[in-house]
Design a protein around this motif. Structure first.
Motif, short mmCIF file in Angstrom:
data_model
loop_
_atom_site.label_atom_id
_atom_site.label_comp_id
_atom_site.label_asym_id
_atom_site.label_seq_id
_atom_site.Cartn_x
_atom_site.Cartn_y
_atom_site.Cartn_z
N THR A 119 76.97 55.73 43.59
CA THR A 119 76.32 56.58 42.58
C THR A 119 75.43 55.81 41.61
OG1 THR A 119 78.31 56.41 41.26
CG2 THR A 119 78.07 58.40 42.59
N GLN A 121 72.41 53.62 39.96
CA GLN A 121 70.98 53.66 40.19
C GLN A 121 70.45 52.30 40.63
OE1 GLN A 121 68.68 55.84 37.17
NE2 GLN A 121 70.60 56.19 36.08
N ARG A 144 68.31 58.30 38.82
CA ARG A 144 68.57 59.55 38.10
C ARG A 144 67.38 59.77 37.18
NH1 ARG A 144 73.34 62.08 36.59
NH2 ARG A 144 73.39 62.31 38.84
N ASP A 205 68.36 63.68 40.92
CA ASP A 205 68.36 62.34 41.50
C ASP A 205 67.19 62.24 42.45
OD1 ASP A 205 70.80 61.15 40.41
OD2 ASP A 205 71.79 62.79 41.45
#
Ligand SMILES: O=C(O)CCC(=O)C(=O)O
Ligand SMILES: [Fe+2]
Length: 347
Positions: A119, A121, A144, A205
């Protein structure tokens, strides 16, 4: 929520797909077990995946265009849109910046170090997939973009033009996503704002997928089969290399992108909000022996604590309510599954 990046680490450049692909052979960790190997050259045609002219939403074709979208959602869960209203100059700018980004040395693509965890970035490569035990033949940049306060600029290349392109492009994707949710809501017999409100604050995202050429595409996969987690996905493919395949009635169909089109798919949370009337369909991306392929997916994702439940109007005696889901629990399934096989970005 995307966790903060870990401290910069030494980049193992030799482990990145891009580097490996230059070496000729395919390392063991990318080779799929026989039963998971994709059929790369599918002879069946993708013509049936509808190409819908969104300009029709604004003129006398509105009802017909909405009906086309509804049929596509019911039959495929996928469709392409043209005349979608996304600013062409913004698309061109984004394309130019993404191509420049991919030409940068790895340490500039990932200024804060290679991304860790599913998850967080930043830039990195694919993970070991629990069902196949193999890694995807792609690297990608995940960021994100909404809410803006969650942009983790430390993981973005420090180039003003790139950041500017991302900001402009993701605003266009936000508008397209909202417009599509409105069409889907109307088609489901709900108020036009229903899905937007049911999904809550947009946590968008953006995923820039880069699939380098692969010496033998029949034994590896670019993106293993999956469904998308959020509301709706808008995918733009930057070149004409066919790679995306969509599952329908147990068969894989290739998607040949119409020029300038977006490929749209219903994702898991809209399947749930529609109480299963629309389905979030499995898809995957195969790779090419000679050409690289780039795609950009904009995911209409949700706040981690957003709880999605079926629209009450769509619950019927013969269609009982699907169980509600908290978005982060749903998304975490992916991370937990991946953890089971030892989640590592570069191993
Ligand atoms: O590259 C593609 O065509 C598909 C990528 C995809 O499905 C994804 O990133 O979720
Ligand atoms: Fe996807």
């Amino acid at each position: 929520m995307a966790p903060a990046m870990p401290p910069a680490e030494k980049l193992s450049e030799s482990d990145l797909v891009e580097k490996i692909s230059k070496g000729g052979g395919i390392p063991e960790k990318f080779i799929l077990p026989k039963e998971h190997r994709p059929e790369v050259q599918l002879t069946r045609s993708s013509d049936e995946i509808p190409v819908i002219d969104m300009a029709g939403l604004d003129d006398q074709r509105r009802e017909k265009t909405l009906a086309q979208i509804h049929k596509a959602c019911l039959e495929w869960g996928f469709f392409q849109v043209i005349n979608h209203g996304v600013d062409e100059t913004v698309m061109e700018y984004m394309k130019e910046q993404v191509e420049t980004f991919l030409s940068l040395p790895v340490h500039e693509r990932a200024p804060g170090g290679i991304r860790k965890g599913v998850t967080s970035q930043g830039y990195g490569t694919g993970y070991v997939k629990p069902d196949t035990g193999a890694r995807d033949w792609r690297d990608y940049f995940l960021l994100r973009t909404y809410p803006e306060s969650m942009r983790d600029y430390e993981t973005w290349p420090n180039r003003q033009s790139f950041r500017d392109a991302i900001s402009k492009y993701t605003l266009e994707m936000k508008k397209l996503g909202e417009r599509l949710l409105e069409c889907l809501s109307i088609n489901l017999g709900l108020s036009p704002n229903y899905l937007k409100e049911a999904l809550g604050e947009l946590h968008q995202d953006l995923l820039i997928n880069h699939y380098p050429p692969c010496p033998d595409p029949s034994v590896a996969i670019g993106a293993n089969k999956h469904t998308d987690l959020g509301g709706v996905t808008c995918l733009w493919q930057l070149d004409d290399v066919v790679g995306l395949q969509v599952l329908k009635d147990g068969e894989w169909y290739p998607v040949t992108p119409a020029p300038g089109a977006y490929i749209i798919n219903v994702a898991d949370m809209v399947e749930l909000a529609s109480n299963g009337i629309y389905k979030s369909i499995q898809h995957r991306a195969v790779v090419n022996p000679a050409k690289r392929r780039i795609s950009i997916a904009a995911f209409y994702d949700l706040h981690p604590d957003a709880v999605v439940k079926p629209a009450p109007e769509l619950v019927k005696a013969d269609r009982p309510a699907l169980p509600s889901v908290r978005f982060c629990d749903h998304a975490m399934k992916l991370a937990i599954e991946t953890d089971k096989v030892g989640m590592k970005v570069l191993d």
